[in-house]
Design a protein around this motif. Sequence first.
Motif, PDB file in Angstrom:
ATOM      1  N   VAL A 180       1.105  -1.228  -0.066  1.00  0.00           N
ATOM      2  CA  VAL A 180       0.042  -0.210  -0.103  1.00  0.00           C
ATOM      3  C   VAL A 180       0.893   1.112   0.102  1.00  0.00           C
ATOM      4  O   VAL A 180       1.685   1.409   0.758  1.00  0.00           O
ATOM      5  CB  VAL A 180      -0.900  -0.096   1.372  1.00  0.00           C
ATOM      6  CG1 VAL A 180      -1.831   1.278   1.317  1.00  0.00           C
ATOM      7  CG2 VAL A 180      -1.621  -1.044   1.252  1.00  0.00           C
ATOM      8  N   PRO A 208      -6.339  -5.187   1.466  1.00  0.00           N
ATOM      9  CA  PRO A 208      -5.540  -4.769   0.146  1.00  0.00           C
ATOM     10  C   PRO A 208      -4.527  -5.443  -0.260  1.00  0.00           C
ATOM     11  O   PRO A 208      -4.338  -5.665  -1.414  1.00  0.00           O
ATOM     12  CB  PRO A 208      -4.997  -3.153   0.747  1.00  0.00           C
ATOM     13  CG  PRO A 208      -5.871  -2.889   2.183  1.00  0.00           C
ATOM     14  CD  PRO A 208      -6.245  -4.336   2.724  1.00  0.00           C
ATOM     15  N   GLY A 263      -8.721  10.468  -1.547  1.00  0.00           N
ATOM     16  CA  GLY A 263      -9.853   9.630  -1.023  1.00  0.00           C
ATOM     17  C   GLY A 263     -11.327   9.932  -1.248  1.00  0.00           C
ATOM     18  O   GLY A 263     -12.262   9.359  -0.947  1.00  0.00           O
ATOM     19  N   ALA A 297      -8.474   2.797  -5.277  1.00  0.00           N
ATOM     20  CA  ALA A 297      -8.346   4.325  -5.057  1.00  0.00           C
ATOM     21  C   ALA A 297      -6.926   4.738  -5.936  1.00  0.00           C
ATOM     22  O   ALA A 297      -6.030   3.913  -6.271  1.00  0.00           O
ATOM     23  CB  ALA A 297      -7.972   4.569  -3.667  1.00  0.00           C
ATOM     24  N   ASN A 346      -5.435  12.121  -5.205  1.00  0.00           N
ATOM     25  CA  ASN A 346      -5.329  10.757  -4.362  1.00  0.00           C
ATOM     26  C   ASN A 346      -5.648  11.282  -3.041  1.00  0.00           C
ATOM     27  O   ASN A 346      -5.007  11.092  -2.118  1.00  0.00           O
ATOM     28  CB  ASN A 346      -4.131  10.332  -4.630  1.00  0.00           C
ATOM     29  CG  ASN A 346      -2.945  11.135  -4.390  1.00  0.00           C
ATOM     30  OD1 ASN A 346      -3.097  12.237  -3.892  1.00  0.00           O
ATOM     31  ND2 ASN A 346      -1.568  10.803  -4.581  1.00  0.00           N
ATOM     32  N   ALA A 368      -2.284   6.117   3.391  1.00  0.00           N
ATOM     33  CA  ALA A 368      -2.585   4.951   4.014  1.00  0.00           C
ATOM     34  C   ALA A 368      -3.608   4.988   5.185  1.00  0.00           C
ATOM     35  O   ALA A 368      -4.600   4.024   5.365  1.00  0.00           O
ATOM     36  CB  ALA A 368      -1.155   4.294   4.616  1.00  0.00           C
ATOM     37  N   GLU A 393      -4.516   2.179  -5.891  1.00  0.00           N
ATOM     38  CA  GLU A 393      -4.295   1.341  -4.531  1.00  0.00           C
ATOM     39  C   GLU A 393      -5.433   0.299  -4.543  1.00  0.00           C
ATOM     40  O   GLU A 393      -6.721   0.859  -4.592  1.00  0.00           O
ATOM     41  CB  GLU A 393      -4.054   2.288  -3.262  1.00  0.00           C
ATOM     42  CG  GLU A 393      -3.269   3.406  -3.341  1.00  0.00           C
ATOM     43  CD  GLU A 393      -1.742   3.084  -2.988  1.00  0.00           C
ATOM     44  OE1 GLU A 393      -1.620   1.906  -2.764  1.00  0.00           O
ATOM     45  OE2 GLU A 393      -0.935   3.995  -3.236  1.00  0.00           O
ATOM     46  N   LEU A 446     -13.150   7.373  -5.865  1.00  0.00           N
ATOM     47  CA  LEU A 446     -12.862   6.107  -5.945  1.00  0.00           C
ATOM     48  C   LEU A 446     -13.484   5.342  -7.055  1.00  0.00           C
ATOM     49  O   LEU A 446     -14.082   6.032  -7.905  1.00  0.00           O
ATOM     50  CB  LEU A 446     -13.242   5.506  -4.437  1.00  0.00           C
ATOM     51  CG  LEU A 446     -12.883   5.942  -3.191  1.00  0.00           C
ATOM     52  CD1 LEU A 446     -13.737   5.416  -2.128  1.00  0.00           C
ATOM     53  CD2 LEU A 446     -11.549   5.900  -2.954  1.00  0.00           C
ATOM     54  N   THR A 506      -2.960   7.499  -2.582  1.00  0.00           N
ATOM     55  CA  THR A 506      -3.832   7.818  -1.470  1.00  0.00           C
ATOM     56  C   THR A 506      -3.405   7.378  -0.177  1.00  0.00           C
ATOM     57  O   THR A 506      -2.770   6.362   0.022  1.00  0.00           O
ATOM     58  CB  THR A 506      -5.249   7.083  -1.721  1.00  0.00           C
ATOM     59  OG1 THR A 506      -5.861   7.516  -3.040  1.00  0.00           O
ATOM     60  CG2 THR A 506      -6.268   7.560  -0.750  1.00  0.00           C
ATOM     61  N   ASN A 509     -11.114   0.447   3.664  1.00  0.00           N
ATOM     62  CA  ASN A 509     -11.143  -1.010   3.779  1.00  0.00           C
ATOM     63  C   ASN A 509     -11.888  -1.532   5.048  1.00  0.00           C
ATOM     64  O   ASN A 509     -12.699  -2.383   4.847  1.00  0.00           O
ATOM     65  CB  ASN A 509      -9.760  -1.532   3.997  1.00  0.00           C
ATOM     66  CG  ASN A 509      -9.527  -3.041   3.961  1.00  0.00           C
ATOM     67  OD1 ASN A 509      -9.714  -3.428   5.230  1.00  0.00           O
ATOM     68  ND2 ASN A 509      -9.667  -3.624   2.897  1.00  0.00           N
ATOM     69  N   LEU A 525      -6.913   4.794   3.020  1.00  0.00           N
ATOM     70  CA  LEU A 525      -7.153   3.456   2.662  1.00  0.00           C
ATOM     71  C   LEU A 525      -7.606   2.586   3.698  1.00  0.00           C
ATOM     72  O   LEU A 525      -8.591   1.564   3.631  1.00  0.00           O
ATOM     73  CB  LEU A 525      -5.748   2.938   2.205  1.00  0.00           C
ATOM     74  CG  LEU A 525      -5.364   3.677   0.862  1.00  0.00           C
ATOM     75  CD1 LEU A 525      -3.836   3.186   0.280  1.00  0.00           C
ATOM     76  CD2 LEU A 525      -6.289   3.693  -0.323  1.00  0.00           C
ATOM     77  N   VAL A 565      -8.239  -1.178  -2.638  1.00  0.00           N
ATOM     78  CA  VAL A 565      -8.933  -0.971  -1.290  1.00  0.00           C
ATOM     79  C   VAL A 565      -9.598  -2.245  -0.714  1.00  0.00           C
ATOM     80  O   VAL A 565      -9.115  -2.778   0.398  1.00  0.00           O
ATOM     81  CB  VAL A 565      -9.964   0.244  -1.496  1.00  0.00           C
ATOM     82  CG1 VAL A 565     -10.801   0.359  -0.005  1.00  0.00           C
ATOM     83  CG2 VAL A 565      -9.260   1.555  -1.769  1.00  0.00           C
TER      84      VAL A 565
END
Length: 330
Positions: A20, A308, A94, A264, A92, A270, A124, A97, A268, A277, A273, A126
């Motif tokens: 990630v 992820p 969030g 994403a 990026n 962590a 990334e 998406l 983006t 998630n 993410l 998700v």
Amino acid sequence: MSWCSRARSIGWLAAVAGIVGLGVSTTPAAAQNYPTRSITMIVPFAAGGPTDVIARIVTAHMAQTLGQSIIIENVVGAGGTTATARAARAANDGYTLITGHMGTHAAAVPLYPKLAYHPERDFEPVALLAGTPILILARKDFAPKDTKEFVDYIKANSEKVNAAHAGVGSVSHVSCELLNSILDVKPVGVPFNGTGPAMNALVAGQVDYMCDQIVNAVPQINAGTIKAYAIATPERNPALPNVPTTTEAGLPKFQAQAWNAIFAPKGTPAPILAKLNAAAAKALDDEGVRKRLLELGSVIPAPADRTPEALAALVKGEVAKWSAVLKPAS
Ligand code: ASP
């Protein structure tokens, strides 16, 4: 057997973990407070198709967890790749998406040599939302009564029949390509902006057959508005107990199951993410969400398959798998 162990058993997953990425453009405070406004979820196909339906079911619950609305934006074209390229270029932070799938985030890679994104480098992972078995479907008055008759009929009338799909690189396109190569037939392909509209055409009898994700087929099969010849998974699906597997129906080489997942833009942060998630995982544990997904025939990923890292491994394996079997579209 869980969806992921099934997928593994047919060699879809490479044992490689994804990493990630860390964001650079969002301040740590903004990431901690996330989300402070509504989130846009791009769906790369028309409303009413499997991707749209799955995204709507899961994001409605995620919005409650996150305390902000999630607005679905259907962006169509080029087998979902137009929308996916747009999502790859989005900020990026969030707030944009995409719910992608086996086509946009795997099969499109070998089919579009000039693809404006790469599923691994530009996104990334998700969360995986659902496995979606593939069915061979036809308009209700299509002559063949069962899979055996379907195979004979398609072989004898290859040039006269047509198959609906959601654009080059879409799940419906590559699944039927797989079927057509097994049968050694070349029907006319009829592209739509998603299998929502393709299903409408099938119900209206405007196209002959289609290979698609189970989700928007179940209500139509149960209503008798289309026919289903077989499901391309090793076992029957509880949502369609009367539909035989391709193996039972004498077409064991045709095995296909797709998937939908949230991605994403690369970079983006962590913490964002992780929040997304966790919200997706919570949605997949919710009784109401599970019921809706299961009654539409989806296979809900087990907790170990919702990380992820597991999605990164799935995408890597799928890109490799499809790159080995598909050639650029001419
Ligand atoms: N199932 C579609 C596909 O063939 C897309 C959609 O969800 O409408 O890729």
